[in-house]
Design a protein around this motif. Structure first.
Motif, PDB file in Angstrom:
ATOM      1  N   VAL A   1       0.840  -1.204   0.000  1.00  0.00           N
ATOM      2  CA  VAL A   1       0.000   0.000   0.000  1.00  0.00           C
ATOM      3  C   VAL A   1       0.872   1.250   0.000  1.00  0.00           C
ATOM      4  CG1 VAL A   1      -1.680   1.327   1.348  1.00  0.00           C
ATOM      5  CG2 VAL A   1      -1.961  -1.148   1.107  1.00  0.00           C
ATOM      6  N   PHE A   2       1.875   1.287   0.865  1.00  0.00           N
ATOM      7  CA  PHE A   2       2.766   2.447   0.979  1.00  0.00           C
ATOM      8  C   PHE A   2       3.438   2.777  -0.352  1.00  0.00           C
ATOM      9  CE2 PHE A   2       7.281   3.709   1.799  1.00  0.00           C
ATOM     10  CZ  PHE A   2       7.033   5.025   2.142  1.00  0.00           C
ATOM     11  N   LEU A   3       3.923   1.746  -1.041  1.00  0.00           N
ATOM     12  CA  LEU A   3       4.650   1.955  -2.300  1.00  0.00           C
ATOM     13  C   LEU A   3       3.759   1.884  -3.536  1.00  0.00           C
ATOM     14  CD1 LEU A   3       7.791  -0.182  -1.472  1.00  0.00           C
ATOM     15  CD2 LEU A   3       7.696   2.310  -1.614  1.00  0.00           C
ATOM     16  N   ASN A   4       2.502   1.460  -3.334  1.00  0.00           N
ATOM     17  CA  ASN A   4       1.559   1.298  -4.437  1.00  0.00           C
ATOM     18  C   ASN A   4       2.107   0.342  -5.495  1.00  0.00           C
ATOM     19  OD1 ASN A   4      -0.854   1.699  -5.814  1.00  0.00           O
ATOM     20  ND2 ASN A   4      -0.020   3.416  -6.974  1.00  0.00           N
ATOM     21  N   VAL A   5       2.519  -0.858  -5.028  1.00  0.00           N
ATOM     22  CA  VAL A   5       3.050  -1.883  -5.929  1.00  0.00           C
ATOM     23  C   VAL A   5       2.318  -3.205  -5.696  1.00  0.00           C
ATOM     24  CG1 VAL A   5       5.360  -0.866  -6.129  1.00  0.00           C
ATOM     25  CG2 VAL A   5       4.899  -2.519  -4.310  1.00  0.00           C
ATOM     26  N   ARG A   6       2.485  -4.116  -6.634  1.00  0.00           N
ATOM     27  CA  ARG A   6       1.852  -5.439  -6.542  1.00  0.00           C
ATOM     28  C   ARG A   6       2.585  -6.325  -5.543  1.00  0.00           C
ATOM     29  NH1 ARG A   6       1.661  -5.268 -12.649  1.00  0.00           N
ATOM     30  NH2 ARG A   6      -0.432  -4.489 -13.063  1.00  0.00           N
ATOM     31  N   ARG A   7       1.885  -7.350  -5.107  1.00  0.00           N
ATOM     32  CA  ARG A   7       2.441  -8.307  -4.151  1.00  0.00           C
ATOM     33  C   ARG A   7       3.722  -8.945  -4.700  1.00  0.00           C
ATOM     34  NH1 ARG A   7      -1.311 -12.658  -1.309  1.00  0.00           N
ATOM     35  NH2 ARG A   7      -2.485 -10.739  -1.365  1.00  0.00           N
ATOM     36  N   SER A   8       3.710  -9.329  -5.976  1.00  0.00           N
ATOM     37  CA  SER A   8       4.883  -9.989  -6.564  1.00  0.00           C
ATOM     38  C   SER A   8       6.093  -9.038  -6.596  1.00  0.00           C
ATOM     39  CB  SER A   8       4.571 -10.494  -7.972  1.00  0.00           C
ATOM     40  OG  SER A   8       4.169  -9.427  -8.807  1.00  0.00           O
ATOM     41  N   THR A   9       5.835  -7.761  -6.846  1.00  0.00           N
ATOM     42  CA  THR A   9       6.919  -6.780  -6.889  1.00  0.00           C
ATOM     43  C   THR A   9       7.555  -6.628  -5.518  1.00  0.00           C
ATOM     44  OG1 THR A   9       5.816  -5.584  -8.678  1.00  0.00           O
ATOM     45  CG2 THR A   9       7.496  -4.378  -7.449  1.00  0.00           C
ATOM     46  N   ILE A  10       6.728  -6.421  -4.501  1.00  0.00           N
ATOM     47  CA  ILE A  10       7.272  -6.217  -3.154  1.00  0.00           C
ATOM     48  C   ILE A  10       7.928  -7.495  -2.637  1.00  0.00           C
ATOM     49  CG2 ILE A  10       5.219  -6.720  -1.762  1.00  0.00           C
ATOM     50  CD1 ILE A  10       7.619  -3.816  -1.156  1.00  0.00           C
ATOM     51  N   SER A  11       7.396  -8.660  -3.030  1.00  0.00           N
ATOM     52  CA  SER A  11       8.014  -9.926  -2.624  1.00  0.00           C
ATOM     53  C   SER A  11       9.451 -10.020  -3.112  1.00  0.00           C
ATOM     54  CB  SER A  11       7.222 -11.114  -3.165  1.00  0.00           C
ATOM     55  OG  SER A  11       6.028 -11.266  -2.466  1.00  0.00           O
TER      56      SER A  11
ATOM     57  N   ILE B   1      11.452  -7.531  -3.984  1.00  0.00           N
ATOM     58  CA  ILE B   1      12.270  -6.509  -3.318  1.00  0.00           C
ATOM     59  C   ILE B   1      12.647  -6.984  -1.918  1.00  0.00           C
ATOM     60  CG2 ILE B   1      12.255  -4.156  -2.373  1.00  0.00           C
ATOM     61  CD1 ILE B   1      10.342  -3.448  -4.780  1.00  0.00           C
ATOM     62  N   LEU B   2      11.658  -7.506  -1.177  1.00  0.00           N
ATOM     63  CA  LEU B   2      11.911  -7.967   0.190  1.00  0.00           C
ATOM     64  C   LEU B   2      12.861  -9.163   0.210  1.00  0.00           C
ATOM     65  CD1 LEU B   2       8.381  -7.580   1.804  1.00  0.00           C
ATOM     66  CD2 LEU B   2      10.350  -6.052   2.032  1.00  0.00           C
ATOM     67  N   LYS B   3      12.739 -10.029  -0.775  1.00  0.00           N
ATOM     68  CA  LYS B   3      13.634 -11.194  -0.871  1.00  0.00           C
ATOM     69  C   LYS B   3      15.085 -10.725  -1.028  1.00  0.00           C
ATOM     70  CE  LYS B   3      13.840 -15.619  -3.272  1.00  0.00           C
ATOM     71  NZ  LYS B   3      13.271 -16.422  -4.346  1.00  0.00           N
ATOM     72  N   THR B   4      15.294  -9.746  -1.902  1.00  0.00           N
ATOM     73  CA  THR B   4      16.628  -9.184  -2.104  1.00  0.00           C
ATOM     74  C   THR B   4      17.130  -8.501  -0.838  1.00  0.00           C
ATOM     75  OG1 THR B   4      16.192  -8.850  -4.458  1.00  0.00           O
ATOM     76  CG2 THR B   4      17.989  -7.558  -3.497  1.00  0.00           C
ATOM     77  N   MET B   5      16.241  -7.749  -0.192  1.00  0.00           N
ATOM     78  CA  MET B   5      16.635  -7.052   1.032  1.00  0.00           C
ATOM     79  C   MET B   5      16.996  -8.033   2.142  1.00  0.00           C
ATOM     80  SD  MET B   5      14.000  -3.829   1.087  1.00  0.00           S
ATOM     81  CE  MET B   5      14.777  -3.006   2.488  1.00  0.00           C
ATOM     82  N   GLU B   6      16.266  -9.129   2.210  1.00  0.00           N
ATOM     83  CA  GLU B   6      16.551 -10.150   3.222  1.00  0.00           C
ATOM     84  C   GLU B   6      17.906 -10.802   2.929  1.00  0.00           C
ATOM     85  OE1 GLU B   6      13.758 -13.187   5.720  1.00  0.00           O
ATOM     86  OE2 GLU B   6      13.436 -13.111   3.566  1.00  0.00           O
ATOM     87  N   LYS B   7      18.158 -11.082   1.665  1.00  0.00           N
ATOM     88  CA  LYS B   7      19.431 -11.673   1.246  1.00  0.00           C
ATOM     89  C   LYS B   7      20.606 -10.749   1.595  1.00  0.00           C
ATOM     90  CE  LYS B   7      21.360 -12.010  -2.975  1.00  0.00           C
ATOM     91  NZ  LYS B   7      21.259 -11.972  -4.398  1.00  0.00           N
ATOM     92  N   ASN B   8      20.361  -9.431   1.505  1.00  0.00           N
ATOM     93  CA  ASN B   8      21.405  -8.434   1.787  1.00  0.00           C
ATOM     94  C   ASN B   8      21.433  -8.007   3.257  1.00  0.00           C
ATOM     95  OD1 ASN B   8      22.254  -8.431  -0.875  1.00  0.00           O
ATOM     96  ND2 ASN B   8      20.893  -6.767  -1.446  1.00  0.00           N
ATOM     97  N   ASN B   9      20.732  -8.752   4.123  1.00  0.00           N
ATOM     98  CA  ASN B   9      20.717  -8.505   5.568  1.00  0.00           C
ATOM     99  C   ASN B   9      20.153  -7.123   5.938  1.00  0.00           C
ATOM    100  OD1 ASN B   9      21.133  -9.189   8.283  1.00  0.00           O
ATOM    101  ND2 ASN B   9      23.153  -8.218   8.284  1.00  0.00           N
ATOM    102  N   LEU B  10      19.203  -6.636   5.143  1.00  0.00           N
ATOM    103  CA  LEU B  10      18.578  -5.352   5.441  1.00  0.00           C
ATOM    104  C   LEU B  10      17.299  -5.512   6.257  1.00  0.00           C
ATOM    105  CD1 LEU B  10      19.090  -3.696   1.961  1.00  0.00           C
ATOM    106  CD2 LEU B  10      20.309  -3.140   4.076  1.00  0.00           C
ATOM    107  N   ILE B  11      16.617  -6.649   6.074  1.00  0.00           N
ATOM    108  CA  ILE B  11      15.387  -6.919   6.820  1.00  0.00           C
ATOM    109  C   ILE B  11      15.364  -8.383   7.233  1.00  0.00           C
ATOM    110  CG2 ILE B  11      13.973  -5.156   5.662  1.00  0.00           C
ATOM    111  CD1 ILE B  11      12.693  -7.808   4.227  1.00  0.00           C
TER     112      ILE B  11
END
Length: 140
Positions: free
Chosen positions: A56-66, A68-78
């Motif tokens: 909702v915050f970014l106004n993107v689809r579930r697949s898009t945010i998934s 992004i979050l996967k990459t962020m998790e891999k990079n130890n950001l979240i």
């Protein structure tokens, strides 16, 4: 004197700001603009955040945010941790590393804001924000 156009001047300023941000981004190659926005959102919101909140915050689809979050998790950001209140959901939380990065970004943003308003009085800034608000309202 040559007549100046508001839209052109705003676009010109936007280009200058974007160029400065890109210049600063070269130092910080690990974060995309979206990732930085997510970190800022997580850092500033003192509440439980789920993936759908970020959609909702970014106004993107579930697949898009998934992705992004996967990459962020891999990079130890979240980290995604099981929700205590809903077993179907995962909470999105900052890591110690990303908290450090968020604090660094906040300092950089503050320095950039200081640069932007250098030589501009408080009264001039008040007028600027009133005018900007009117311009935004006009184009809605």
């Amino acid at each position: 004197m040559k007549e100046r156009k508001v839209a052109f001047e705003i676009k010109l300023l936007d280009n200058l700001i974007s160029r400065k941000i890109i210049e600063n981004k070269k130092e910080n190659k690990t974060l995309s603009h979206v990732q930085a926005s997510i970190l800022k959102y997580l850092f500033e919101n003192n509440k439980t955040i789920y993936q759908n909140d970020l959609e909702v915050f970014l106004n993107v689809r579930r697949s898009t945010i998934s992705g992004i979050l996967k990459t962020m998790e891999k990079n130890n950001l979240i980290k995604r941790i099981d929700s205590k209140s809903d077993a179907r959901k995962k909470e999105i939380v900052l890591t110690d590393y990303s908290i450090k990065k968020s604090k660094e970004m906040k300092k950089k943003v503050t320095l950039f804001e200081t640069l932007l308003v250098k030589g501009i009085s408080y009264e001039e800034l008040e007028i600027f924000f009133r005018v900007i608000d009117k311009l935004k309202e006009n184009v809605k």
